[in-house]
Design a protein around this motif. Structure first.
Motif, short mmCIF file in Angstrom:
data_model
loop_
_atom_site.label_atom_id
_atom_site.label_comp_id
_atom_site.label_asym_id
_atom_site.label_seq_id
_atom_site.Cartn_x
_atom_site.Cartn_y
_atom_site.Cartn_z
N ILE A 1 -5.25 -0.09 -2.93
CA ILE A 1 -4.27 -0.06 -4.02
C ILE A 1 -5.00 0.04 -5.35
O ILE A 1 -4.63 0.83 -6.22
CB ILE A 1 -3.36 -1.30 -3.99
CG1 ILE A 1 -2.45 -1.27 -2.76
CG2 ILE A 1 -2.52 -1.40 -5.27
CD1 ILE A 1 -1.65 -2.55 -2.54
N LEU B 1 0.83 -1.22 0.00
CA LEU B 1 0.00 0.00 0.00
C LEU B 1 0.86 1.26 0.00
O LEU B 1 0.56 2.21 -0.73
CB LEU B 1 -0.96 0.00 1.19
CG LEU B 1 -1.93 1.17 1.26
CD1 LEU B 1 -2.74 1.33 -0.03
CD2 LEU B 1 -2.86 1.02 2.46
N PHE C 1 2.93 0.70 -9.39
CA PHE C 1 1.61 0.08 -9.19
C PHE C 1 1.66 -1.42 -9.51
O PHE C 1 1.09 -2.23 -8.80
CB PHE C 1 0.54 0.75 -10.07
CG PHE C 1 -0.10 1.95 -9.43
CD1 PHE C 1 -0.71 1.88 -8.19
CD2 PHE C 1 -0.08 3.17 -10.10
CE1 PHE C 1 -1.29 3.00 -7.62
CE2 PHE C 1 -0.67 4.28 -9.54
CZ PHE C 1 -1.28 4.20 -8.29
N ALA D 1 3.21 -3.12 -6.61
CA ALA D 1 2.32 -3.14 -5.45
C ALA D 1 1.21 -4.17 -5.63
O ALA D 1 0.89 -4.92 -4.69
CB ALA D 1 1.72 -1.75 -5.23
N ALA E 1 2.04 1.78 -3.37
CA ALA E 1 0.97 2.33 -4.22
C ALA E 1 0.82 3.84 -4.00
O ALA E 1 0.58 4.59 -4.95
CB ALA E 1 -0.34 1.61 -3.95
#
Length: 146
Positions: free
Chosen positions: A82, A36, A69, A72, A39
């Motif tokens: 996320i 997280l 991203f 993540a 993200a």
């Protein structure tokens, strides 16, 4: 910095270059960040692109954002927050950059996991409003969200 602090600082910093830059630096300094936090770093990278006048810098920041991203989501593919962050970035990135290919995937995870997410009432209400305003959800999907 924990995840709730990152969330608070991120939403307070939207539209403010100095605050986003400061938060990005703080997030980048974290050793072994959670998925997280990674993200949030990705979302900050993307947001910094809006403040750059150089198109190459903008594109590099957007590309870095989507790489983060991807990492993540690889670490925590069912995390609603996320998926929301990536969805919101995709929603705001121009279509010609072709960075909005995961809308359906993100929507599915958001709809399937939204009720299980550990969000306070204020944040949950904000997310629902944002998703409704995005115009990218069917009425039936929005009903599931609340």
């Amino acid at each position: 910095m924990n995840e709730k602090e990152a969330r608070k600082k991120y939403f307070e910093a939207i539209g403010n270059e100095r605050k986003i830059e400061r938060l990005l630096k703080q997030l980048q300094e974290i050793e072994n960040p959670s998925a997280l936090l990674l993200a949030y770093c990705a979302a900050c990278e993307s947001m910094m692109a809006q403040f750059s006048w150089n198109p190459y810098t903008k594109l590099a920041q957007v590309n870095k954002s989507f790489d983060l991203f991807k990492e993540a989501i690889k670490e925590d593919s069912q995390n609603t927050e996320i998926r929301f962050l990536r969805f919101s970035v995709q929603h705001n990135v121009p279509d010609f950059l072709r960075k909005n290919r995961e809308f359906e995937e993100d929507k599915t995870v958001l709809v399937e996991n939204f009720d299980k997410a550990d969000f306070d009432t204020e944040f949950r209400t904000f997310l629902i409003g944002y998703l409704k305003d995005s115009g990218r959800f069917e009425k039936s999907e929005l009903e599931v969200l609340g």
